[in-house]
Design a protein around this motif. Structure first.
Motif, PDB file in Angstrom:
ATOM      1  N   VAL B  71       0.783  -1.226   0.015  1.00  0.00           N
ATOM      2  CA  VAL B  71      -0.034   0.000   0.031  1.00  0.00           C
ATOM      3  C   VAL B  71       0.861   1.230   0.068  1.00  0.00           C
ATOM      4  N   SER B 105      -9.024   6.078  -1.372  1.00  0.00           N
ATOM      5  CA  SER B 105      -9.040   4.885  -0.388  1.00  0.00           C
ATOM      6  C   SER B 105      -7.981   5.320   0.667  1.00  0.00           C
ATOM      7  N   ASN B 106      -8.065   4.433   1.506  1.00  0.00           N
ATOM      8  CA  ASN B 106      -7.586   4.998   2.852  1.00  0.00           C
ATOM      9  C   ASN B 106      -5.788   4.643   3.014  1.00  0.00           C
ATOM     10  N   TYR B 107      -5.245   3.683   1.984  1.00  0.00           N
ATOM     11  CA  TYR B 107      -3.906   3.295   1.768  1.00  0.00           C
ATOM     12  C   TYR B 107      -3.439   2.928   3.267  1.00  0.00           C
ATOM     13  N   THR B 108      -4.221   2.048   3.907  1.00  0.00           N
ATOM     14  CA  THR B 108      -4.020   1.495   5.136  1.00  0.00           C
ATOM     15  C   THR B 108      -3.384   0.353   5.122  1.00  0.00           C
ATOM     16  N   VAL B 109      -2.256  -0.015   5.521  1.00  0.00           N
ATOM     17  CA  VAL B 109      -1.480  -1.259   5.544  1.00  0.00           C
ATOM     18  C   VAL B 109      -2.389  -2.357   6.090  1.00  0.00           C
ATOM     19  N   LYS B 111      -4.800  -4.154   5.883  1.00  0.00           N
ATOM     20  CA  LYS B 111      -6.402  -4.088   6.320  1.00  0.00           C
ATOM     21  C   LYS B 111      -7.116  -5.382   5.866  1.00  0.00           C
ATOM     22  N   THR B 112      -6.481  -6.141   4.898  1.00  0.00           N
ATOM     23  CA  THR B 112      -7.527  -7.275   4.274  1.00  0.00           C
ATOM     24  C   THR B 112      -7.555  -8.374   5.412  1.00  0.00           C
TER      25      THR B 112
END
Lengths: 271, 271
Positions: B71, B105-109, B111-112
Motif C-alpha cells: 500500500v 482509498s485509505n491506503y492503510t496497510v 487491512k485485508t
C-alpha cells in the motif's frame, strides 16, 4: 452509501473474493454488499448472473463493482456487457505475463484451487490430521514430527492458528496448553524441553481471555479475570525466562497470527 | 525454464500469494520458484527484499516476476526499481476504483486480513471450535446449531472440508462418519434423521479410499480394497435411497469440496 460488489469466477471464486476483499477494504466509508458467484462456467449460468447484476443495479440505483477471474472469453464477454464497473483480473494481467514469459497461457478453468501436485496436497491434508491429533497436548509423542509447537494458556488462540497453518500451508503444527499444574512448575514441562527449538509462545490480554473463556464456561473460576490475569502473567514470565519467541494475539486475526509466526520462525509456506 | 516469482506485501501476503498462484497456474510449462515475502513495511525491509531480488536475477539469469500488494507508495516505488516484471495490484486497480466510488482509498496497510468486524471474526473462531467439537460424530446434540452436517464413510474428506468452511467462511459444519454398524441399518441413524435437511453426503473412489486408509492403518481390514468398496457402495446406495445431495471428493481439493457444497446447499459465505 451502499454498493453491491460481485466476485465472479468459473472456479471456486477464492481468488476473486480474496482480491476483492483486499481492494474494497481500502474504502472504509462505503458499505459493500459482497456476493461471490463461483462455478460460472456455462453461458446459461452467465445469463442468470446477468439477471442478478441487473437486479442489483435496480435496487442500488448505482452500478455495481464486478470483479472476475473468469478464464473463458465467451463467458467473460457476456458478463462484461452488464452495467457494472468491471475489474477483469485475468484480462489485465495474463497478456503482459504471456509476453514476459514468451508462452501462451493455458486458459484452463479452475486451475488455481485444483489439486496440482498430489504429494503437496496430501501433505496439507496430513498436516490437518496432525494438527487435530496433536491438539491440546493430547499426544506429545509425535512432537518430533512437528514443524512448530504453539504453547500458551487455554484459549489463547493456539488451535485455530495450528489449523490455519496446516490447511493453508501444509505446516505440521502441534499445540500444548499450559495447565495450572504446568504453570506452577515455573519451568518447561519435560515433554516440551526436548523440543525447545520448535516452541512458539502465544499470549493474550487477560480481559479478552476472560471474555473468551466466559463464553465457554460462564461465571467459572476458569473464566474469572483474576485467574486469567494470574495465568497470563505467569506464562509471560516463563516465556521471558526461557527466552521463547512469542506473539500477543489480542488484536490479531488467525491469518495474521499464522503468517507472523511462519515469518518469524522461518517456516516454509507450502503451496 | 525456471523463473522466480516474488509475492510481496506489507501485510500477511495472502492476497498477493492467492492472486499470484492463480495467474501462474495458467502457465503449465514453466517451473516457478515462488517466494512470499510478507510484512515488508519499512524501507529497511524493502532494501533486504531488493537484495533478494537481485540475487534471483543473478541465479536465474532472467528477471523475476514481482507481484505486490504494497500500500505504501515509498516502499512500493523502492521495490519497483528492481529488475523484475512488476505486477502492481493496488496501483492497477485502486485508482479506477477511487474514481468509480468517488472517494479516496485509505491506503492503510494490512487491512485485508485484519479483524475488521469483531462479531464476524468471533463467529469464524466459534465455527472452528464447533467443527472440532462436532468432529467424527462425537457429539450429536449440537446438530440443531449446525449449518450443515457432512456424512460419509471414514476418511472420505469430511473433517478437512468442515474445518475449511469454518475457518474461511464462518460456517458451522459438523460431520458424522458412518460406521459399519450404521451402514448395516440401511437407513439413516436416528440422530441424523431429525436433521435431514442439513445432511450432505461425501463419497470417494474405493481405490483412493483404500490408499488413504492404508497410510493410517497399514494392512488392516479397515484399509482393504474389499472393505472400502463395500462401504462406498453401501453408502452411495443409502444417499440415493434417502435422496441426499452428495459430492464425489476423489479429484477435488478441500477448497473445491467446500465451495461446491456451499454453493449447492445455498449456504452464505461470511467474510
Amino acid at each position: 452509501m451502499k454498493r453491491t460488489a460481485f466476485f465472479i469466477s468459473d472456479g471456486t471464486g477464492i481468488t476473486a473474493e480474496t482480491l476483492g476483499n483486499s481492494l474494497l477494504s481500502q474504502f472504509d466509508g462505503i458499505q459493500f454488499n459482497k456476493v461471490t458467484l463461483p462455478y460460472i462456467d456455462t453461458l446459461e449460468k452467465a445469463h442468470a448472473v446477468a439477471l442478478q447484476i441487473n437486479a442489483a443495479v435496480e435496487a442500488d440505483q448505482v452500478r455495481p463493482i464486478i470483479l472476475d477471474t473468469i478464464v473463458n472469453d465467451e463467458i467473460r464477454n457476456y458478463i462484461a456487457q452488464c452495467n457494472g464497473m468491471m475489474i477483469d483480473v485475468f484480462a489485465t494481467f495474463l497478456k503482459p505475463l504471456e509476453k514476459e514469459l514468451g508462452v501462451h497461457s493455458n486458459y484452463t478453468v479452475g486451475k488455481t484451487h485444483a489439486i496440482q501436485q498430489m504429494h503437496l496436497y496430501k501433505n496439507r491434508i496430513e498436516s490437518v490430521n496432525f494438527a487435530i491429533d496433536n491438539d491440546d497436548g493430547a499426544r506429545t509423542q509425535q512432537y518430533d514430527r512437528a514443524d512448530i509447537i504453539l504453547v500458551g494458556v487455554s484459549r489463547s488462540g493456539k488451535t485455530p492458528s495450528c489449523l490455519y497453518m496446516a490447511l493453508q500451508y501444509g505446516i505440521r503444527a502441534a499445540n500444548y496448553p499450559f495447565t495450572e499444574e504446568d504453570l506452577s512448575l515455573k519451568s518447561l514441562p519435560a515433554c516440551l524441553e526436548a523440543h525447545r527449538s520448535k516452541l512458539y509462545g502465544l499470549t493474550i490480554d487477560p480481559f479478552q481471555l476472560a471474555a473468551i473463556r466466559h463464553e465457554r464456561r460462564p461465571n467459572s473460576r476458569y473464566a474469572s479475570l483474576d485467574q486469567c490475569t494470574l495465568e497470563v502473567r505467569t506464562i509471560e514470565r516463563l516465556f521471558r525466562q526461557e527466552r521463547l519467541p512469542c506473539i500477543n494475539t489480542t488484536t490479531f486475526s488467525v491469518e495474521e497470527i499464522a503468517t507472523r509466526i511462519i515469518s518469524e520462525a522461518k517456516l516454509v509456506r507450502q503451496p
